[in-house]
Design a protein around this motif. Sequence first.
Motif, short mmCIF file in Angstrom:
data_model
loop_
_atom_site.label_atom_id
_atom_site.label_comp_id
_atom_site.label_asym_id
_atom_site.label_seq_id
_atom_site.Cartn_x
_atom_site.Cartn_y
_atom_site.Cartn_z
N VAL A 93 -14.49 -45.99 -14.57
CA VAL A 93 -15.32 -44.82 -14.84
C VAL A 93 -14.38 -43.72 -15.31
O VAL A 93 -13.38 -43.43 -14.65
N TYR A 94 -14.69 -43.13 -16.44
CA TYR A 94 -13.86 -42.09 -17.03
C TYR A 94 -14.49 -40.72 -16.78
O TYR A 94 -15.68 -40.53 -17.05
N TYR A 95 -13.66 -39.80 -16.28
CA TYR A 95 -14.11 -38.47 -15.92
C TYR A 95 -13.43 -37.42 -16.77
O TYR A 95 -12.22 -37.45 -16.98
N CYS A 96 -14.20 -36.46 -17.19
CA CYS A 96 -13.70 -35.29 -17.88
C CYS A 96 -13.34 -34.23 -16.84
O CYS A 96 -14.00 -34.15 -15.78
N ALA A 97 -12.33 -33.42 -17.11
CA ALA A 97 -11.92 -32.39 -16.17
C ALA A 97 -11.50 -31.13 -16.91
O ALA A 97 -11.07 -31.20 -18.06
N ALA A 98 -11.58 -29.99 -16.21
CA ALA A 98 -11.21 -28.72 -16.82
C ALA A 98 -10.52 -27.84 -15.78
O ALA A 98 -10.88 -27.85 -14.59
N GLY A 100 -7.88 -23.95 -15.78
CA GLY A 100 -7.15 -22.96 -16.55
C GLY A 100 -5.66 -23.28 -16.67
O GLY A 100 -4.97 -22.72 -17.53
N SER A 101 -5.17 -24.15 -15.80
CA SER A 101 -3.74 -24.47 -15.75
C SER A 101 -3.49 -25.90 -16.22
O SER A 101 -4.18 -26.83 -15.79
N ILE A 102 -2.50 -26.09 -17.08
CA ILE A 102 -2.18 -27.44 -17.54
C ILE A 102 -1.64 -28.28 -16.40
O ILE A 102 -1.87 -29.48 -16.33
N ALA A 103 -0.97 -27.64 -15.44
CA ALA A 103 -0.44 -28.39 -14.29
C ALA A 103 -1.58 -28.90 -13.42
O ALA A 103 -1.60 -30.06 -13.01
N ARG A 104 -2.53 -28.03 -13.16
CA ARG A 104 -3.65 -28.44 -12.29
C ARG A 104 -4.59 -29.41 -12.99
O ARG A 104 -5.14 -30.30 -12.32
N VAL A 105 -4.77 -29.30 -14.30
CA VAL A 105 -5.71 -30.19 -14.97
C VAL A 105 -5.20 -31.63 -14.97
O VAL A 105 -5.98 -32.55 -15.16
N THR A 106 -3.91 -31.82 -14.75
CA THR A 106 -3.37 -33.18 -14.68
C THR A 106 -3.32 -33.71 -13.25
O THR A 106 -2.98 -34.88 -13.03
N THR A 107 -3.65 -32.87 -12.28
CA THR A 107 -3.55 -33.29 -10.87
C THR A 107 -4.82 -33.01 -10.07
O THR A 107 -5.47 -33.93 -9.59
N THR A 108 -5.18 -31.74 -9.94
CA THR A 108 -6.34 -31.34 -9.14
C THR A 108 -7.18 -30.33 -9.90
O THR A 108 -7.20 -29.14 -9.57
N PRO A 109 -7.88 -30.77 -10.93
CA PRO A 109 -8.68 -29.85 -11.73
C PRO A 109 -9.78 -29.17 -10.93
O PRO A 109 -10.31 -29.74 -9.98
N ALA A 110 -10.15 -27.98 -11.39
CA ALA A 110 -11.21 -27.24 -10.71
C ALA A 110 -12.59 -27.81 -10.98
O ALA A 110 -13.47 -27.75 -10.13
N TYR A 111 -12.77 -28.36 -12.18
CA TYR A 111 -14.09 -28.84 -12.58
C TYR A 111 -14.04 -30.29 -13.03
O TYR A 111 -13.09 -30.71 -13.71
N TRP A 112 -15.10 -31.01 -12.66
CA TRP A 112 -15.21 -32.43 -12.98
C TRP A 112 -16.57 -32.74 -13.60
O TRP A 112 -17.57 -32.11 -13.25
N GLY A 113 -16.57 -33.73 -14.48
CA GLY A 113 -17.83 -34.28 -14.94
C GLY A 113 -18.29 -35.39 -14.02
O GLY A 113 -17.63 -35.70 -13.03
N GLN A 114 -19.44 -35.98 -14.35
CA GLN A 114 -20.02 -37.03 -13.52
C GLN A 114 -19.47 -38.41 -13.84
O GLN A 114 -19.62 -39.34 -13.04
N GLY A 115 -18.85 -38.55 -14.98
CA GLY A 115 -18.23 -39.82 -15.34
C GLY A 115 -19.06 -40.67 -16.26
O GLY A 115 -20.29 -40.58 -16.28
N THR A 116 -18.39 -41.51 -17.02
CA THR A 116 -19.04 -42.48 -17.90
C THR A 116 -18.31 -43.81 -17.77
O THR A 116 -17.08 -43.85 -17.73
N GLN A 117 -19.07 -44.88 -17.70
CA GLN A 117 -18.49 -46.20 -17.47
C GLN A 117 -17.97 -46.81 -18.76
O GLN A 117 -18.68 -46.84 -19.78
N VAL A 118 -16.76 -47.30 -18.70
CA VAL A 118 -16.16 -48.08 -19.80
C VAL A 118 -15.82 -49.46 -19.25
O VAL A 118 -15.09 -49.57 -18.26
N THR A 119 -16.36 -50.47 -19.88
CA THR A 119 -16.09 -51.84 -19.46
C THR A 119 -15.53 -52.61 -20.64
O THR A 119 -16.14 -52.65 -21.71
N VAL A 120 -14.35 -53.20 -20.44
CA VAL A 120 -13.69 -53.96 -21.50
C VAL A 120 -13.64 -55.42 -21.06
O VAL A 120 -13.03 -55.75 -20.04
N SER A 121 -14.29 -56.28 -21.84
CA SER A 121 -14.29 -57.70 -21.51
C SER A 121 -13.14 -58.39 -22.23
O SER A 121 -12.85 -58.09 -23.38
#
Length: 122
Positions: A93-98, A100-121
């Motif tokens: 499941v892939y999640y979008c995140a946002a 204000g800080s580039i450091a936080r967006v790679t570790t503990t972002p303030a905002y998250w999406g609900q996610g979208t499923q990617v399945t590779v066979s």
Amino acid sequence: QVQLVESGGGLVQAGDSLRLSCAASLRTFSNYCMGWFRQAPGKEREFVAAIRRSTSSTYYADSVKGRFTISRDNAKNTVYLQMNSLKAEDTAVYYCAADGSIARVTTTPAYWGQGTQVTVSS
């Protein structure tokens, strides 16, 4: 109310490409660094890619470097993740995140999406 809405997930075969989109309802989208994370079954959520406000700098996990590309369109309040040469191990499941800080967006972002499923066979 901040909303991040992902789209573009689906079922593909190994070697195929897929582009994820994330539409953000952030007041000033260009003020935020954006990122993508993923979570495979039974595993912890992991960082995939991030992009600074200016789009001049991007960051990737080693596992996707050279195959995935993150980009943003500030006029459309949207961030994208182009995924090429997909592998079975990219299934998650892939999640979008946002944040204000580039450091936080790679570790503990303030905002998250609900996610979208990617399945590779394979």
